[in-house]
Structures are given as structure tokens and as C-alpha cells.
Design a protein around this motif. Structure first.
Motif, PDB file in Angstrom:
ATOM      1  N   GLU A 172       0.836  -1.192   0.000  1.00  0.00           N
ATOM      2  CA  GLU A 172       0.000   0.000   0.000  1.00  0.00           C
ATOM      3  C   GLU A 172       0.877   1.251   0.000  1.00  0.00           C
ATOM      4  N   HIS A 173       0.460   2.230  -0.800  1.00  0.00           N
ATOM      5  CA  HIS A 173       1.189   3.488  -0.896  1.00  0.00           C
ATOM      6  C   HIS A 173       0.191   4.632  -0.971  1.00  0.00           C
ATOM      7  N   ASN A 174       0.731   5.862  -0.945  1.00  0.00           N
ATOM      8  CA  ASN A 174      -0.051   7.056  -1.182  1.00  0.00           C
ATOM      9  C   ASN A 174       0.886   8.135  -1.685  1.00  0.00           C
ATOM     10  N   VAL A 175       0.359   9.336  -1.888  1.00  0.00           N
ATOM     11  CA  VAL A 175       1.199  10.469  -2.251  1.00  0.00           C
ATOM     12  C   VAL A 175       0.682  11.696  -1.515  1.00  0.00           C
ATOM     13  N   ALA A 176       1.617  12.421  -0.928  1.00  0.00           N
ATOM     14  CA  ALA A 176       1.299  13.657  -0.227  1.00  0.00           C
ATOM     15  C   ALA A 176       2.154  14.768  -0.811  1.00  0.00           C
ATOM     16  N   VAL A 177       1.608  15.990  -0.817  1.00  0.00           N
ATOM     17  CA  VAL A 177       2.339  17.169  -1.300  1.00  0.00           C
ATOM     18  C   VAL A 177       2.490  18.128  -0.124  1.00  0.00           C
ATOM     19  N   ALA A 178       3.722  18.589   0.091  1.00  0.00           N
ATOM     20  CA  ALA A 178       4.006  19.481   1.223  1.00  0.00           C
ATOM     21  C   ALA A 178       4.829  20.664   0.738  1.00  0.00           C
ATOM     22  N   GLU A 179       4.621  21.784   1.417  1.00  0.00           N
ATOM     23  CA  GLU A 179       5.434  22.978   1.195  1.00  0.00           C
ATOM     24  C   GLU A 179       6.237  23.210   2.480  1.00  0.00           C
ATOM     25  N   GLY A 180       7.472  22.819   2.433  1.00  0.00           N
ATOM     26  CA  GLY A 180       8.278  22.816   3.656  1.00  0.00           C
ATOM     27  C   GLY A 180       7.769  21.725   4.572  1.00  0.00           C
ATOM     28  N   SER A 181       7.383  22.100   5.781  1.00  0.00           N
ATOM     29  CA  SER A 181       6.857  21.126   6.745  1.00  0.00           C
ATOM     30  C   SER A 181       5.339  21.088   6.757  1.00  0.00           C
ATOM     31  N   LYS A 202       0.589  27.703  -5.917  1.00  0.00           N
ATOM     32  CA  LYS A 202       1.247  28.901  -6.429  1.00  0.00           C
ATOM     33  C   LYS A 202       2.629  28.519  -6.951  1.00  0.00           C
ATOM     34  N   PRO A 203       3.235  29.370  -7.726  1.00  0.00           N
ATOM     35  CA  PRO A 203       4.596  29.058  -8.183  1.00  0.00           C
ATOM     36  C   PRO A 203       5.516  28.817  -6.983  1.00  0.00           C
ATOM     37  N   GLY A 204       6.359  27.827  -7.112  1.00  0.00           N
ATOM     38  CA  GLY A 204       7.292  27.496  -6.043  1.00  0.00           C
ATOM     39  C   GLY A 204       7.742  26.057  -6.136  1.00  0.00           C
ATOM     40  N   LYS A 205       8.484  25.615  -5.137  1.00  0.00           N
ATOM     41  CA  LYS A 205       9.022  24.257  -5.091  1.00  0.00           C
ATOM     42  C   LYS A 205       8.333  23.510  -3.946  1.00  0.00           C
ATOM     43  N   TYR A 206       7.821  22.341  -4.301  1.00  0.00           N
ATOM     44  CA  TYR A 206       7.109  21.514  -3.339  1.00  0.00           C
ATOM     45  C   TYR A 206       7.761  20.130  -3.314  1.00  0.00           C
ATOM     46  N   VAL A 207       7.411  19.352  -2.329  1.00  0.00           N
ATOM     47  CA  VAL A 207       7.906  17.987  -2.233  1.00  0.00           C
ATOM     48  C   VAL A 207       6.711  17.037  -2.198  1.00  0.00           C
ATOM     49  N   PHE A 208       6.841  15.938  -2.884  1.00  0.00           N
ATOM     50  CA  PHE A 208       5.820  14.881  -2.827  1.00  0.00           C
ATOM     51  C   PHE A 208       6.475  13.619  -2.286  1.00  0.00           C
ATOM     52  N   TYR A 209       5.722  12.848  -1.494  1.00  0.00           N
ATOM     53  CA  TYR A 209       6.298  11.660  -0.865  1.00  0.00           C
ATOM     54  C   TYR A 209       5.176  10.747  -0.372  1.00  0.00           C
ATOM     55  N   CYS A 210       5.566   9.504   0.029  1.00  0.00           N
ATOM     56  CA  CYS A 210       4.627   8.518   0.588  1.00  0.00           C
ATOM     57  C   CYS A 210       4.681   8.630   2.106  1.00  0.00           C
ATOM     58  N   THR A 211       3.524   8.752   2.726  1.00  0.00           N
ATOM     59  CA  THR A 211       3.455   8.937   4.179  1.00  0.00           C
ATOM     60  C   THR A 211       3.446   7.626   4.958  1.00  0.00           C
ATOM     61  N   VAL A 212       3.425   6.479   4.259  1.00  0.00           N
ATOM     62  CA  VAL A 212       3.481   5.206   4.978  1.00  0.00           C
ATOM     63  C   VAL A 212       4.810   5.143   5.726  1.00  0.00           C
ATOM     64  N   PRO A 213       4.811   4.779   7.010  1.00  0.00           N
ATOM     65  CA  PRO A 213       6.044   4.792   7.799  1.00  0.00           C
ATOM     66  C   PRO A 213       7.186   4.012   7.131  1.00  0.00           C
ATOM     67  N   MET A 220      10.872   6.953  -1.359  1.00  0.00           N
ATOM     68  CA  MET A 220       9.631   7.326  -2.043  1.00  0.00           C
ATOM     69  C   MET A 220       9.337   8.798  -1.824  1.00  0.00           C
ATOM     70  N   GLU A 221      10.087   9.678  -2.514  1.00  0.00           N
ATOM     71  CA  GLU A 221       9.866  11.104  -2.467  1.00  0.00           C
ATOM     72  C   GLU A 221      10.429  11.731  -3.733  1.00  0.00           C
ATOM     73  N   GLY A 222      10.004  12.978  -3.992  1.00  0.00           N
ATOM     74  CA  GLY A 222      10.478  13.693  -5.168  1.00  0.00           C
ATOM     75  C   GLY A 222      10.133  15.170  -5.041  1.00  0.00           C
ATOM     76  N   THR A 223      10.480  15.923  -6.095  1.00  0.00           N
ATOM     77  CA  THR A 223      10.277  17.382  -6.095  1.00  0.00           C
ATOM     78  C   THR A 223       9.244  17.764  -7.130  1.00  0.00           C
ATOM     79  N   LEU A 224       8.339  18.675  -6.741  1.00  0.00           N
ATOM     80  CA  LEU A 224       7.317  19.203  -7.641  1.00  0.00           C
ATOM     81  C   LEU A 224       7.613  20.686  -7.845  1.00  0.00           C
ATOM     82  N   ASN A 225       7.920  21.031  -9.076  1.00  0.00           N
ATOM     83  CA  ASN A 225       8.216  22.418  -9.423  1.00  0.00           C
ATOM     84  C   ASN A 225       6.990  23.044 -10.089  1.00  0.00           C
TER      85      ASN A 225
END
Length: 227
Positions: A172-181, A202-213, A220-225
Motif C-alpha cells: 500500500e502506498h499514497n502520495v502527499a504534497v508538502a510545502e516545507g513542513s 502557487k509558483p514554487g518548489k514543493y515535495v511529494f512523498y509517501c506517508t506510509v512509515p 519514495m519522495e520527489g520534487t514538484l516544481n
């Protein structure tokens, strides 16, 4: 067997009707009337001899036996008929193509003669607002079971951003998008299908990742521009 019974046997064997019973009963009635009215009234001492008594008793017994036998044999028995079974076939309902019905919003408070507004198909909730750019992105978990996405980089235009994530992996996986913390949104944890995450970015740099411990720590993470 008595000669009278032998004479009635063919009739009884031929058909089960009431005629033999009527004949035997009629003979018995006639015999009884002859004994009581014809001979008994005229000759009080009849039968005078023992042989005569035996003869009268024997004849009476035969006639009674014949009447009872014909009554039993000719008793009405329900005839066996043929039952006809009618098999009905249920015809499947013929599908009728239904035309789309346009709902008319009836307004009781509208003055008579004014045009009535009609309601059409509402726009999808995820549709971008007019004048704002939107992006649709695709993301997938590694189908072999590795703790990784199929990409580490995603790019989108500012506005409505929709990420469609597929997970055909055994985990099982998921995807979350965060701006900083700050987590802006996330899909439910799932497997064997796809999930969508729609955000206003909005324009900027975000991070996406899987929240499963343990999954983000395993890679399982990456950058969203967003530009």
C-alpha cells in the motif's frame, strides 16, 4: 357360484356403470315384495317345510350378495384424466433507449410569462476556474514492490494541479504534497488502483512523498516544481 352371479359377471367386467347395481337391487326388491306381499300374506305358514326355508334363505342371500357386490364394484372412482401443462415463456423486457431528460427548474415565485431557467450538467469539481492555468500529472509506484515512484521530478503550471497516482504494487502506498513542513494534501493509502489529488498551487518548489512509515526514508519522495 350361483348362476345369477355368473350372468352378472360379464356385465360388470365390461364397464363400471350403475346398471348392474340397479338390476341386482331391483331383483332384490321384487323378491322381497313377492315374499312379503305376494306369498306371505296369502300363506302365513310359508315356507312350511325346512327345505323351503333353506331355499328362500339361499335365494335371499344370493340376491343380497349380488346387490352388495354390484354396489362395491360400480362405486364411482375418479377417472384418471390427462393433465395438460402449459409452459409459458417469459419474454425478456425489450430495452428501451431513454433519451436524456433536461430538468427544468420550476420557480413558483417567478412571474407568469418569464422564461424558465434550465439546469444542465454541472462542471466537475476539479475543473480549473476560468482564467487560471491547470496541470494534470501522472505518478506511479514501482509495480515490482520497490519503495520508489517512477519519477523523482514533477513539473506543473500554477493554478489547479491534479496528480493521478497509480499503485499496482503489492504494498500500500499514497502520495502527499508538502510545502516545507506543511502538508497541503494527500491521497488515501491504497493499492491495486488509482487515486487523484487536486490542489491549488502557487509558483514554487514543493515535495511529494509517501506517508506510509519508512517509505519516504527508503526513497519514495520527489520534487514538484510549479511555475
Amino acid at each position: 357360484m350361483h348362476p345369477l352371479a355368473l350372468q352378472l359377471a360379464p356385465v360388470l367386467a365390461a364397464e363400471k356403470s350403475k346398471i348392474p347395481f340397479y338390476v341386482a337391487g331391483g331383483i332384490l326388491v321384487v323378491w322381497a315384495m313377492v315374499l312379503s306381499l305376494g306369498i306371505g300374506l296369502r300363506r302365513p305358514d310359508f315356507p312350511a317345510s325346512l327345505a323351503g326355508q333353506r331355499a328362500v334363505m339361499a335365494i335371499s342371500a344370493v340376491l343380497v350378495l349380488g346387490a352388495v357386490s354390484t354396489a362395491v364394484l360400480t362405486a364411482s372412482v375418479p377417472a384418471k384424466g390427462h393433465v395438460t401443462t402449459t409452459q409459458t415463456q417469459e419474454q425478456a423486457p425489450i430495452p428501451v433507449a431513454s433519451a436524456p431528460v433536461q430538468t427544468t427548474a420550476a420557480s413558483a415565485s417567478s412571474p407568469k410569462g418569464e422564461p424558465t431557467a434550465t439546469t444542465g450538467t454541472p462542471a466537475p469539481a476539479s475543473s480549473p476556474a476560468p482564467g487560471k492555468a491547470g496541470s494534470s500529472l501522472s505518478l506511479a509506484a514501482d509495480p515490482t514492490g520497490l519503495l520508489a515512484y517512477n519519477t523523482k521530478q514533477l513539473s506543473a503550471k500554477a493554478g489547479t494541479v491534479t496528480i493521478t497516482m497509480a499503485n499496482m504494487a503489492p504494498l500500500e502506498h499514497n502520495v502527499a504534497v508538502a510545502e516545507g513542513s506543511k502538508v497541503l494534501g494527500a491521497t488515501p493509502t491504497f493499492k491495486g488502483g488509482t487515486m487523484k489529488l487536486t490542489l491549488q498551487l502557487k509558483p514554487g518548489k514543493y515535495v511529494f512523498y509517501c506517508t506510509v512509515p519508512g517509505h519516504r526514508q527508503a526513497g519514495m519522495e520527489g520534487t514538484l516544481n510549479v511555475s
